[in-house]
Every structure is written in C-alpha cells, then in structure tokens.
Design a protein around this motif. Structure first.
Motif, PDB file in Angstrom:
ATOM      1  N   VAL A 276       5.507  -1.787  -4.926  1.00 18.85           N
ATOM      2  CA  VAL A 276       4.668  -0.598  -5.092  1.00 18.85           C
ATOM      3  C   VAL A 276       4.553  -0.241  -6.568  1.00 18.85           C
ATOM      4  CG1 VAL A 276       4.545   1.891  -4.660  1.00 18.85           C
ATOM      5  CG2 VAL A 276       5.093   0.325  -2.791  1.00 18.85           C
ATOM      6  N   PHE A 277       5.642  -0.379  -7.316  1.00 18.65           N
ATOM      7  CA  PHE A 277       5.625   0.018  -8.718  1.00 18.65           C
ATOM      8  C   PHE A 277       4.975  -1.011  -9.636  1.00 18.65           C
ATOM      9  CE2 PHE A 277       9.224   2.811  -7.363  1.00 18.65           C
ATOM     10  CZ  PHE A 277       8.596   4.010  -7.662  1.00 18.65           C
TER      11      PHE A 277
ATOM     12  N   GLU B 173       1.976   7.945  -7.501  1.00 12.77           N
ATOM     13  CA  GLU B 173       1.670   8.103  -8.927  1.00 12.77           C
ATOM     14  C   GLU B 173       1.463   9.570  -9.276  1.00 12.77           C
ATOM     15  OE1 GLU B 173      -1.715   5.606  -9.440  1.00 12.77           O
ATOM     16  OE2 GLU B 173      -0.571   3.731  -9.269  1.00 12.77           O
TER      17      GLU B 173
ATOM     18  N   GLU C 250       0.802  -1.226   0.000  1.00 12.75           N
ATOM     19  CA  GLU C 250       0.000   0.000   0.000  1.00 12.75           C
ATOM     20  C   GLU C 250       0.834   1.274   0.000  1.00 12.75           C
ATOM     21  OE1 GLU C 250      -3.132  -0.070  -0.454  1.00 12.75           O
ATOM     22  OE2 GLU C 250      -3.408  -2.235  -0.210  1.00 12.75           O
ATOM     23  N   ALA C 251       2.101   1.170   0.419  1.00 15.54           N
ATOM     24  CA  ALA C 251       2.908   2.383   0.538  1.00 15.54           C
ATOM     25  C   ALA C 251       4.384   2.064   0.356  1.00 15.54           C
ATOM     26  CB  ALA C 251       2.685   3.039   1.899  1.00 15.54           C
ATOM     27  N   LEU C 252       5.109   3.084  -0.074  1.00 14.48           N
ATOM     28  CA  LEU C 252       6.561   3.037  -0.158  1.00 14.48           C
ATOM     29  C   LEU C 252       7.111   3.726   1.082  1.00 14.48           C
ATOM     30  CD1 LEU C 252       9.190   2.625  -1.924  1.00 14.48           C
ATOM     31  CD2 LEU C 252       8.750   4.921  -2.810  1.00 14.48           C
TER      32      LEU C 252
ATOM     33  N   ASP D 216      10.053  -0.994  -2.850  1.00 17.18           N
ATOM     34  CA  ASP D 216       9.955  -0.255  -4.110  1.00 17.18           C
ATOM     35  C   ASP D 216       9.280  -1.062  -5.222  1.00 17.18           C
ATOM     36  OD1 ASP D 216      12.452   0.161  -2.502  1.00 17.18           O
ATOM     37  OD2 ASP D 216      12.605   1.972  -3.705  1.00 17.18           O
TER      38      ASP D 216
ATOM     39  N   LYS E  90       1.747   6.910   0.128  1.00 19.83           N
ATOM     40  CA  LYS E  90       0.795   5.930  -0.393  1.00 19.83           C
ATOM     41  C   LYS E  90       1.005   5.739  -1.892  1.00 19.83           C
ATOM     42  CE  LYS E  90      -2.801   6.951   3.034  1.00 19.83           C
ATOM     43  NZ  LYS E  90      -4.180   7.455   3.237  1.00 19.83           N
ATOM     44  N   LYS E  91       0.697   4.531  -2.358  1.00 20.60           N
ATOM     45  CA  LYS E  91       0.912   4.201  -3.766  1.00 20.60           C
ATOM     46  C   LYS E  91       0.170   5.164  -4.694  1.00 20.60           C
ATOM     47  CE  LYS E  91      -0.610   0.168  -4.999  1.00 20.60           C
ATOM     48  NZ  LYS E  91      -0.657  -1.300  -5.186  1.00 20.60           N
ATOM     49  N   SER E  92      -1.057   5.506  -4.356  1.00 20.10           N
ATOM     50  CA  SER E  92      -1.834   6.421  -5.193  1.00 20.10           C
ATOM     51  C   SER E  92      -1.214   7.815  -5.225  1.00 20.10           C
ATOM     52  CB  SER E  92      -3.283   6.504  -4.691  1.00 20.10           C
ATOM     53  OG  SER E  92      -3.313   6.905  -3.331  1.00 20.10           O
TER      54      SER E  92
ATOM     55  N   GLY F  94       2.637  -3.198  -8.710  1.00 16.87           N
ATOM     56  CA  GLY F  94       1.255  -3.455  -8.323  1.00 16.87           C
ATOM     57  C   GLY F  94       1.019  -4.793  -7.662  1.00 16.87           C
TER      58      GLY F  94
END
Length: 223
Positions: A86-87, A113, A48-50, A83, A108-110, A89
């Motif tokens: 997250v990239f 982006e 969900e997060a980096l 990393d 957060k991943k969103s 998916g």
C-alpha cells in the motif's frame, strides 16, 4: 456494523490518538467479514487497501512457481496486512487467507494518504509497525537458514502455545511444514523427536507441551 472507536484504539497505527481524532478517522474505515479459507489478498494483485485484523486469524504466505507454500506469519487481532504494498504503490507482495472466520477493518489507499497528512502521529506509528515487520522477517530468515528443523518446530510450538487467552487456529502438520520451510514428513519426525526428549506429548489431534524449558532449549529461545 459501525466501526467502533474501542477497536481503533487497539490498532497500533492509532496508538496515542485522542478520542476526537479516532472519531474523525472512523469515517475513513470500513468493515469486512471473511469466511474461513477465503482469500483476502492475492500475491500480484493491485494493493487497493490496508487491512487490520479485528478478530480471527489470517495466514500470510508466499507460493513458489512449483506450488510450495511458505507461511510468513499468522496475523491475529490488531495486526495489519499488506502494509508495504500500500505504501510503495506496487502490487500485493503476499497472499493472505482466513484460517478462521475473520473480521477486518480496512482503509483505502487514497484515504490513508489523507489520514497521514492530517494526523502525523500515525506516520510515526507506521514506522514502528514496519520496523517490527522487518525484525520478524529477519528472525524468520535466521531460523530457516541456521536452525535445524527440530529447533524450528520447537519454536513454532512455543509461539503458538500462547497465553491461553482467546482461541487460536489449530495448525495441521502441513501448516507447520509451511511455517518451518520443510516437508510434512519432517514435521512428523521432529514431533516424535521432541516427544522422545520429553518436551511434548502427542495425543490424538493434540500436542501437549510437557516441559517448556526443554522446548525452549531445543528452540534456542532465551527468556
């Protein structure tokens, strides 16, 4: 606690960004504190997060179905966690555990982006970070495949000796075994071999490097 621009400047993802850009990015970053031995990431969970390590040390590892642990790295300040997951998916491909009390910055991943779209410089930095991680894993595979256990232990001691700046987590022989891909008993034998060769001195709860050149030679490390 507010996210500090001075800390963001030190994170490789943010290299080359202006103060104004860092200030804009700061609103997407959150802080997380973690206690020693607390699990930060679990292999197979949703990514969900980096995360970026601000302080402390984090053990990054894989565990086999039989429970054998292989430490991939010990992440310190400014290094990133999770990393690839997250990239791409997918779920987290590693587990991460705090070896000391740890402070993390996360995004957060969103939100990541959005930041990548607005700040292309970060995308270039990401490529460099991921390339460095690939290089580290290639060297790890090389060590595990081609280097004798004594050589692997010598290299671990050289890498963990550091430059004397800042605290480092104390490694147990079990930690070293998980880094070297061997059994704890082999670590004990290897340390005695290194001591016999004059490279180190074993004291109670401490390993003293007495001859770095000998240790480098055994580790196969060139300066």
């Amino acid at each position: 606690m507010a996210v500090r621009i001075e800390v963001l400047k030190s994170i490789p993802y943010c290299s080359g960004l202006s103060l104004a850009e860092l200030d804009s990015i700061r609103k997407f970053i959150f802080e997380k504190t973690v206690e020693k031995e607390e699990i930060i990431l679990l292999d197979g969970d949703s990514a969900e997060a980096l995360y970026f390590v601000v302080s402390g040390a984090v053990k990054v590892f894989k565990t086999s179905a039989e429970g054998k642990e292989q430490i991939l790295s010990i992440a310190g300040p400014w290094e990133s966690l999770n990393d690839a997951s997250v990239f791409d998916g997918g779920p987290s491909h590693i587990s991460a555990e705090a070896m000391t009390p740890v402070v993390l910055y996360g995004i957060k991943k969103s939100d990541l982006e959005t930041v990548l779209q607005n700040y292309p410089r970060i995308a270039f930095n990401v490529i460099k970070v991921l390339a460095g991680q690939v290089r580290h894993l290639v060297f790890l595979v090389e060590d595990l495949s081609f280097k004798h256990v004594v050589g692997r232990v010598a290299k671990i001691l050289l890498e963990r000796a550091g430059d004397g700046v800042g605290p480092r987590p104390r490694l147990t022989q079990q930690d070293m075994a998980a880094m070297a891909g061997t059994a704890r008993e082999m670590i004990s034998r290897s340390l005695k071999t290194l001591e016999g060769g004059g490279a180190i001195r074993l004291e109670r709860h401490r390993i003293v490097i007495t001859d770095k050149e000998v240790l480098r030679e055994i580790a196969g490390v060139t300066v």
